[in-house]
Scaffold this motif. Structure first.
Motif, mmCIF file in Angstrom:
data_model
loop_
_atom_site.group_PDB
_atom_site.id
_atom_site.type_symbol
_atom_site.label_atom_id
_atom_site.label_comp_id
_atom_site.label_asym_id
_atom_site.label_seq_id
_atom_site.Cartn_x
_atom_site.Cartn_y
_atom_site.Cartn_z
ATOM 1 N N SER A 12 0.855 -1.185 0.000
ATOM 2 C CA SER A 12 0.000 0.000 0.000
ATOM 3 C C SER A 12 0.892 1.235 0.000
ATOM 4 C CB SER A 12 -0.919 0.012 1.218
ATOM 5 O OG SER A 12 -1.732 -1.136 1.266
ATOM 6 N N PHE A 13 0.287 2.385 -0.311
ATOM 7 C CA PHE A 13 1.073 3.600 -0.481
ATOM 8 C C PHE A 13 0.474 4.757 0.306
ATOM 9 C CE2 PHE A 13 1.513 0.979 -4.257
ATOM 10 C CZ PHE A 13 2.897 0.827 -4.306
ATOM 11 N N ASP A 14 1.300 5.313 1.188
ATOM 12 C CA ASP A 14 0.954 6.547 1.880
ATOM 13 C C ASP A 14 1.669 7.662 1.140
ATOM 14 O OD1 ASP A 14 0.566 8.704 3.506
ATOM 15 O OD2 ASP A 14 1.342 7.757 5.335
ATOM 16 N N TYR A 15 0.951 8.274 0.192
ATOM 17 C CA TYR A 15 1.556 9.344 -0.603
ATOM 18 C C TYR A 15 1.010 10.710 -0.190
ATOM 19 C CZ TYR A 15 -2.657 8.535 -3.513
ATOM 20 O OH TYR A 15 -3.947 8.365 -3.977
ATOM 21 N N GLN A 16 0.575 10.776 1.080
ATOM 22 C CA GLN A 16 -0.015 11.986 1.648
ATOM 23 C C GLN A 16 -1.314 12.351 0.940
ATOM 24 O OE1 GLN A 16 1.214 13.548 4.569
ATOM 25 N NE2 GLN A 16 2.318 11.597 4.523
ATOM 26 N N GLN A 17 -2.029 11.324 0.487
ATOM 27 C CA GLN A 17 -3.312 11.536 -0.163
ATOM 28 C C GLN A 17 -4.337 12.088 0.818
ATOM 29 O OE1 GLN A 17 -1.796 8.642 0.539
ATOM 30 N NE2 GLN A 17 -3.123 6.850 0.372
ATOM 31 N N ARG A 18 -5.266 12.834 0.294
ATOM 32 C CA ARG A 18 -6.332 13.416 1.112
ATOM 33 C C ARG A 18 -7.071 12.323 1.893
ATOM 34 N NH1 ARG A 18 -9.827 18.119 0.051
ATOM 35 N NH2 ARG A 18 -8.797 18.351 -1.970
ATOM 36 N N HIS A 19 -7.292 11.197 1.251
ATOM 37 C CA HIS A 19 -8.088 10.108 1.840
ATOM 38 C C HIS A 19 -7.191 9.024 2.424
ATOM 39 C CE1 HIS A 19 -7.056 9.085 -2.217
ATOM 40 N NE2 HIS A 19 -7.586 7.889 -2.148
ATOM 41 N N ARG A 20 -6.260 9.426 3.289
ATOM 42 C CA ARG A 20 -5.353 8.453 3.892
ATOM 43 C C ARG A 20 -6.089 7.467 4.797
ATOM 44 N NH1 ARG A 20 -1.122 11.272 7.084
ATOM 45 N NH2 ARG A 20 0.111 9.385 6.932
ATOM 46 N N ARG A 21 -7.340 7.763 5.099
ATOM 47 C CA ARG A 21 -8.182 6.826 5.849
ATOM 48 C C ARG A 21 -8.201 5.445 5.187
ATOM 49 N NH1 ARG A 21 -10.813 3.182 6.695
ATOM 50 N NH2 ARG A 21 -12.808 2.898 7.777
ATOM 51 N N GLU A 22 -7.990 5.397 3.867
ATOM 52 C CA GLU A 22 -8.022 4.120 3.155
ATOM 53 C C GLU A 22 -6.940 3.162 3.639
ATOM 54 O OE1 GLU A 22 -7.422 4.743 -1.028
ATOM 55 O OE2 GLU A 22 -5.390 5.519 -0.786
ATOM 56 N N LEU A 23 -5.849 3.690 4.198
ATOM 57 C CA LEU A 23 -4.762 2.834 4.664
ATOM 58 C C LEU A 23 -5.191 1.964 5.846
ATOM 59 C CD1 LEU A 23 -1.795 5.348 4.342
ATOM 60 C CD2 LEU A 23 -2.294 3.387 2.856
ATOM 61 N N GLU A 24 -6.106 2.464 6.673
ATOM 62 C CA GLU A 24 -6.646 1.647 7.759
ATOM 63 C C GLU A 24 -7.387 0.440 7.189
ATOM 64 O OE1 GLU A 24 -9.079 3.933 10.403
ATOM 65 O OE2 GLU A 24 -7.702 5.650 10.378
#
Length: 238
Positions: free
Chosen positions: A41-53
């Motif tokens: 998965s990628f944490d690219y400082q996206q607005r919807h970082r909630r998706e990482l959970e």
């Protein structure tokens, strides 16, 4: 000796996992395909970082062998409603409007970046496949979700790696590319994907908005199938 032979026969695969409906279905499909799954998965400082959970939850419940989260910052240059707060996330658009042009939620070259990381990971662990949940049929029209793009990246996989030049190239598998959103949900139903653990909303809030393009596409597909999306929403499809 028998145990080692079984291990050699197992297909090792890297799965691009955002935590959304499509990528979660792909992870479950890879499991059914008999793959030893390594999710990325990628944490690219996206607005919807909630998706990482959701990605972490899906990787765990699906039994992924490993789940890597790669961090980098695409807000450095923005260019998308998902990486630049000055660009509003589209809302309340009809499905016809969504199909009319590439939306501002397109992140420049995102899948090329993602696939490059996945390729490096796959070659490092000697994987045979990389799975990606791109879909070319339902409305978004993103240029990096189309069959000709995947075909071109497959050639990059062949030419740009030691494994591709000296052996069998790592294969890109895109099982959803020619499915409608309703067909993806039907596939996920058969595979047992826990939709309540997935996340699709673009707005980055604690509760899905129900009115961004991603929410509306998802809600419309569940509605067309006569099903209720188990996620709570601030607003429902009208």
């Amino acid at each position: 000796m028998v145990e080692r032979e079984v291990q050699r026969l197992t297909v090792k695969a890297v799965i691009l996992l955002s935590g959304g409906l499509d990528s979660s279905t792909v992870l479950y499909q890879a499991k059914v395909d008999g793959c030893d799954c390594y999710a990325i998965s990628f944490d690219y400082q996206q607005r919807h970082r909630r998706e990482l959970e959701s990605a972490a939850a899906i990787a765990q419940v699906a039994g992924a062998t490993q789940h890597q989260v790669v961090s980098f910052d695409l807000r450095l240059w923005g260019g998308s409603a998902l990486t630049d707060d000055s660009i509003a996330v589209p809302s309340d658009r009809s499905l016809v409007e969504m199909a009319s042009y590439i939306p501002v939620t397109y992140v420049p070259a995102r899948n090329t970046i993602f696939l490059s990381f996945a390729l490096a990971y796959a070659e490092a662990i000697e994987a045979e496949r990389v799975y990606i949940g791109v879909n070319s049929l339902d409305y978004s029209g993103y240029p990096d979700c189309r069959p000709d793009y995947i075909q071109a990246m497959q050639e990059v996989f062949r030419l740009g790696t030691k494994q591709g030049r000296e052996g069998q190239p790592i294969q890109i598998v895109s099982p959803l590319i020619e499915l409608k959103k309703t067909e993806i949900i039907q596939l996920g139903d058969r595979l047992g994907v826990p939709w309540e653990k997935t996340w699709s909303c673009y707005t980055g809030e604690a509760v899905a908005c129900g009115i961004c393009d991603s929410c509306r596409l998802r809600l419309a597909a569940f509605s067309e199938l006569g099903q209720v999306d188990p996620l709570p929403y601030k607003a429902q499809l009208s």
